[in-house]
Design a protein around this motif. Structure first.
Motif: not given
Length: 94
Positions: A57-74
């Motif tokens: 969960c991003c502390r700046r913009c609030g984007l939230a989701g499964p951590a592995d998915h977010v890392a994969g997008v990055n």
């Protein structure tokens, strides 16, 4: 299954590169540093963005989701950036 999970990352990367080359698929390695802490929407990177092993969960913009998915997008975004650099035409001598 224990044998596969205990492979050193370098050996796994070499195996993936070999398999990709054999299949005629491009293989790019990207730096995984902070991919699980970086927000792909706003770019904010902070350890607190990764609240738990499973949740981001991003502390700046609030984007939230499964951590592995977010890392994969990055990781995907870094690979796309690297792909552009690999495919830049060489300027003609002028």
């Amino acid at each position: 299954m224990h044998t596969l999970s205990s492979w050193p990352f370098h050996q796994l990367g070499a195996h993936l590169a070999y398999k990709a080359r054999r299949a005629g698929v491009l293989f790019l390695e990207v730096d995984p540093a902070y991919t699980s802490q970086r927000c792909p929407r706003c770019g904010h990177t902070e350890k607190a963005n990764r609240r738990s092993r499973d949740h981001f969960c991003c502390r700046r913009c609030g984007l939230a989701g499964p951590a592995d998915h977010v890392a994969g997008v990055n990781v995907r975004n870094r690979a796309r950036s690297a792909w552009v650099l690999v495919n830049v035409p060489v300027p003609a001598p002028g």
